[in-house]
Design a protein around this motif. Structure first.
Motif, PDB file in Angstrom:
ATOM      1  N   ASP A 162       0.792  -1.229   0.000  1.00  0.00           N
ATOM      2  CA  ASP A 162       0.000   0.000   0.000  1.00  0.00           C
ATOM      3  C   ASP A 162       0.824   1.279   0.000  1.00  0.00           C
ATOM      4  OD1 ASP A 162      -2.140  -1.727   0.160  1.00  0.00           O
ATOM      5  OD2 ASP A 162      -2.372  -1.500   2.340  1.00  0.00           O
ATOM      6  N   HIS A 163       2.074   1.207   0.441  1.00  0.00           N
ATOM      7  CA  HIS A 163       2.843   2.445   0.630  1.00  0.00           C
ATOM      8  C   HIS A 163       4.171   2.507  -0.129  1.00  0.00           C
ATOM      9  CE1 HIS A 163      -0.002   3.593   3.728  1.00  0.00           C
ATOM     10  NE2 HIS A 163       0.193   2.436   4.338  1.00  0.00           N
ATOM     11  N   LEU A 164       4.617   1.388  -0.688  1.00  0.00           N
ATOM     12  CA  LEU A 164       5.905   1.374  -1.370  1.00  0.00           C
ATOM     13  C   LEU A 164       5.750   0.926  -2.817  1.00  0.00           C
ATOM     14  CD1 LEU A 164       8.051  -0.321   1.449  1.00  0.00           C
ATOM     15  CD2 LEU A 164       7.748   2.138   1.027  1.00  0.00           C
ATOM     16  N   ARG A 165       6.736   1.265  -3.631  1.00  0.00           N
ATOM     17  CA  ARG A 165       6.694   0.906  -5.040  1.00  0.00           C
ATOM     18  C   ARG A 165       7.841  -0.050  -5.376  1.00  0.00           C
ATOM     19  NH1 ARG A 165       5.774   6.685  -8.210  1.00  0.00           N
ATOM     20  NH2 ARG A 165       3.715   7.181  -7.325  1.00  0.00           N
ATOM     21  N   PRO A 166       7.575  -1.072  -6.207  1.00  0.00           N
ATOM     22  CA  PRO A 166       8.668  -1.922  -6.673  1.00  0.00           C
ATOM     23  C   PRO A 166       9.684  -1.100  -7.473  1.00  0.00           C
ATOM     24  CG  PRO A 166       6.534  -2.878  -7.201  1.00  0.00           C
ATOM     25  CD  PRO A 166       6.271  -1.478  -6.759  1.00  0.00           C
ATOM     26  N   HIS A 167      10.919  -1.579  -7.520  1.00  0.00           N
ATOM     27  CA  HIS A 167      11.986  -0.848  -8.213  1.00  0.00           C
ATOM     28  C   HIS A 167      12.128  -1.261  -9.668  1.00  0.00           C
ATOM     29  CE1 HIS A 167      13.310   1.033  -4.502  1.00  0.00           C
ATOM     30  NE2 HIS A 167      13.160  -0.142  -3.920  1.00  0.00           N
ATOM     31  N   PHE A 168      11.765  -2.493  -9.976  1.00  0.00           N
ATOM     32  CA  PHE A 168      11.824  -2.985 -11.353  1.00  0.00           C
ATOM     33  C   PHE A 168      11.066  -4.307 -11.410  1.00  0.00           C
ATOM     34  CE2 PHE A 168      15.914  -3.854  -9.194  1.00  0.00           C
ATOM     35  CZ  PHE A 168      15.857  -5.237  -9.083  1.00  0.00           C
ATOM     36  N   PRO A 169      10.752  -4.800 -12.617  1.00  0.00           N
ATOM     37  CA  PRO A 169      10.040  -6.087 -12.725  1.00  0.00           C
ATOM     38  C   PRO A 169      10.938  -7.241 -12.280  1.00  0.00           C
ATOM     39  CG  PRO A 169       9.951  -4.841 -14.783  1.00  0.00           C
ATOM     40  CD  PRO A 169      10.979  -4.177 -13.929  1.00  0.00           C
ATOM     41  N   PRO A 170      10.365  -8.394 -11.909  1.00  0.00           N
ATOM     42  CA  PRO A 170      11.182  -9.587 -11.662  1.00  0.00           C
ATOM     43  C   PRO A 170      12.064  -9.869 -12.879  1.00  0.00           C
ATOM     44  CG  PRO A 170       8.917  -9.962 -10.978  1.00  0.00           C
ATOM     45  CD  PRO A 170       8.927  -8.642 -11.691  1.00  0.00           C
TER      46      PRO A 170
END
Length: 378
Positions: A162-170
């Motif tokens: 809910d509060h953080l974003r992934p840095h890149f796809p797997p």
């Protein structure tokens, strides 16, 4: 012992004294042991939680060095056919944990994350502890400011979702240069998968696979041991005691001594923990270098020039910093509290230690090359 090794002992003692006198660091344990056990040295400075002098046998919080132990368990389970590292995590964890965990550019990529992605830090998942939500402090900053708290896996996952974003796809691990981003979320999920596959709490798995077979008498889990709690080093922040037992219990935190850690590392590097001869080379292969920090959350995480395999770091001081005598590489892991456990194949030496200070995550990468220089010159 030769005169040169006597000199090494004196220099190691001097290194220990200088380490404790630097900045907020008020305590330390440093231990060195050769592969043939012909040379063994350990020193300690500081006071324990009970006010006694820290010794080489005093347990301390090993922080992220537990990744090395838990990756070893994952590989042991893989050898036994109980865990396929290339299966998606959705095969082992409920949808309440995995759904929406990795939402990248509007698409939920959680089902693409495999166990191997977690073990190699190539999932792209945000770090639940260190990454910053938009317009707010990181979770570790909140806890340091507001006080200790116990967190469930569901609460941690909700924070990531809910509060953080992934840095890149797997990442495509068959490609030449996958992106690597250190994330504690990866290994929190590894722990959950280990418990799901074995049907046991993590501390029981460690007891069965490591503590009893290797005689690790000074190693245990925070809040999960039946025996009386040992006298511990004091976890500190800026030199002041930091009491966060609930958080440490939440993440299955481990306490161990330098001697116990070297015993574990000796068994691991000696191939004693795996059934198949190809498993250890697999663990120590597929190295990928972390990049330079590009955001605040990455500043406290391992970065360039550290490389990562499967639960193992490989570190060597760049030639630029040691042009006349290139530093040997070491294999192992560090923790954000200024602790380390390494094996140096070139010198056949095991190195372990800690300053138990949460602002000292970079200390191992300054201290270990100095120890290696002393040992090589001896």
């Amino acid at each position: 012992m030769s005169d040169r090794m006597d000199g090494a002992t004196e220099r190691l003692e001097g290194l220990l004294r200088r380490l404790v006198g630097r900045g907020p660091i008020v305590q330390a344990v440093v231990a060195v042991e050769s592969g043939d056990r012909a040379f063994r040295w350990a020193g300690a400075e500081g006071l324990t939680a009970a006010g006694r002098h820290v010794t080489a046998e005093t347990p301390f919080f090993i922080a992220s060095m537990d990744k090395l132990y838990n990756a070893t368990i994952a590989l042991m389970l893989s050898e036994g056919g109980r865990l396929d590292l290339d299966e998606p995590i959705t095969a082992f964890l409920p949808s309440t944990i995995t759904r929406g965990l990795h939402r990248y550019r509007g698409e939920d990529l959680s089902g693409r994350i495999t166990v191997r992605h977690l073990l190699t830090h190539t999932s792209g998942l945000a770090d639940w502890l260190e990454d910053y939500p938009k317009g707010g402090p990181s979770l570790i900053e909140q806890i340091l400011a507001e006080g200790d708290k116990r967190l469930t896996l569901e609460e941690i996952v909700a924070h990531v979702r809910d509060h953080l974003r992934p840095h890149f796809p797997p990442q495509d691990l068959a490609g030449g240069h996958p992106r690597v981003r250190y994330s504690d979320t990866n290994y929190l999920l590894v722990v959950a998968i280990i418990e799901a596959v074995t049907g046991e709490p993590l501390h029981e798995v460690h007891r069965r696979l490591f503590h009893e077979p290797l005689g690790l008498r000074q190693t245990g889990f925070a809040g999960a041991e039946a025996r009386p709690a040992p006298d511990l080093m004091v976890l500190r922040a800026g030199g002041e005691p930091l009491a966060i037992p609930r958080l440490i219990e939440s993440v299955r935190g481990i306490y161990s001594s330098a001697g116990d850690m070297i015993a574990f590392m000796r068994a691991l590097m000696g191939g004693e923990l795996f059934r198949r001869p190809e498993t250890l080379p697999t663990m120590l292969g597929g190295w990928h270098r972390f990049g330079f920090p590009r955001d605040r959350g990455a500043l406290r995480a391992p970065g360039w020039p550290i490389e990562y395999g499967t639960g193992v770091m490989r570190f060597r001081l760049p030639r630029l910093f040691s042009p006349m005598a290139p530093a040997p590489s070491v294999l192992g892991h560090t923790g954000s509290t200024g602790c380390w456990l390494f094996y140096c194949p070139e010198l056949d030496m095991f190195l372990a230690g800690s300053v138990d200070e949460v602002t000292a995550g970079a200390v191992p990468f300054r201290t270990v090359p100095r120890i290696l220089k002393i040992l090589r010159e001896a």
